[in-house]
Enzyme design. Sequence first.
Site, mmCIF file in Angstrom:
data_model
loop_
_atom_site.group_PDB
_atom_site.id
_atom_site.type_symbol
_atom_site.label_atom_id
_atom_site.label_comp_id
_atom_site.label_asym_id
_atom_site.label_seq_id
_atom_site.Cartn_x
_atom_site.Cartn_y
_atom_site.Cartn_z
ATOM 1 C CG ASP A 1 32.880 118.692 45.091
ATOM 2 O OD1 ASP A 1 31.805 118.891 45.688
ATOM 3 O OD2 ASP A 1 33.976 119.127 45.507
ATOM 4 C CG ASP B 1 30.963 127.835 48.723
ATOM 5 O OD1 ASP B 1 30.790 126.794 49.395
ATOM 6 O OD2 ASP B 1 30.689 127.919 47.514
#
Length: 258
Positions: free
Chosen positions: A11, A130
């Site tokens: 990330d 997600d």
Amino acid sequence: MLSRRIIPCLDVRDGRVVKGVKFRDHIDMGDIVELAMRYRDQGADELVFYDIGASPEGRSVDYAWVERVARLIDIPFCVAGGIRDVETARAVLHAGADKISINSPALGRPQLISELADAFGVQCVVVGIDSIREEDGQWRVRRYTGDPSKTQALPMRTLDWVAEAQRLGAGEIVLNCMDNDGVRHGYDIAQLRQVRALCRVPLIASGGAGEMQHFADVFDQADADGALAASVFHSGAIPIPELKRFLRAQQIEVRDGQ
């Protein structure tokens, strides 16, 4: 049977690799290129980079670090973050990425999946999802998860979006199980099994890895094609060469590494 893939996830925020828990409270984990080279040397099968601020901030990924990574590693890597059109995707691929991944932009404009598949081929197009379990027991999709202040809960069921993404041309699905993210209690096998039952393209599990057995479980019990993890790799808790030896000992086929 194709070899199962071990995929470190990086990330990215403000040019650094960060990691949170359940998509919140991110801490700095190191330099993008240094971590990429470490995982290359350890025998990772591929890498995934998420610019987690790009979509919430309405910008595209920084091509400069994509180019730096491409110059220094020789394993496939995928880039996600703020890819809203064919032109941006082309720039990311031109910078050196092997695949592009879309998440929130596709929820806002699903036809983007087809446009990218038509332009570059389905093998280049990954759809990240997600997913979180709501109070009614259903798994539903969220977007803009890179910024907790902008995260949106959507009424769409995860399973419905998986089916639609495939219909539109997704060549691979990455299922980010938000309830399990960063807590190291194992992958969400129940959810992954349901997704696997209707997923005709490669399925990558994300969220929850805490020990080597969790990787074996997601391959054996959910039939995932790949397992993505972050904190256990960044911290050194699970060295990739040891993980691959462990999986081979359990008769799980993985590619040769160190």
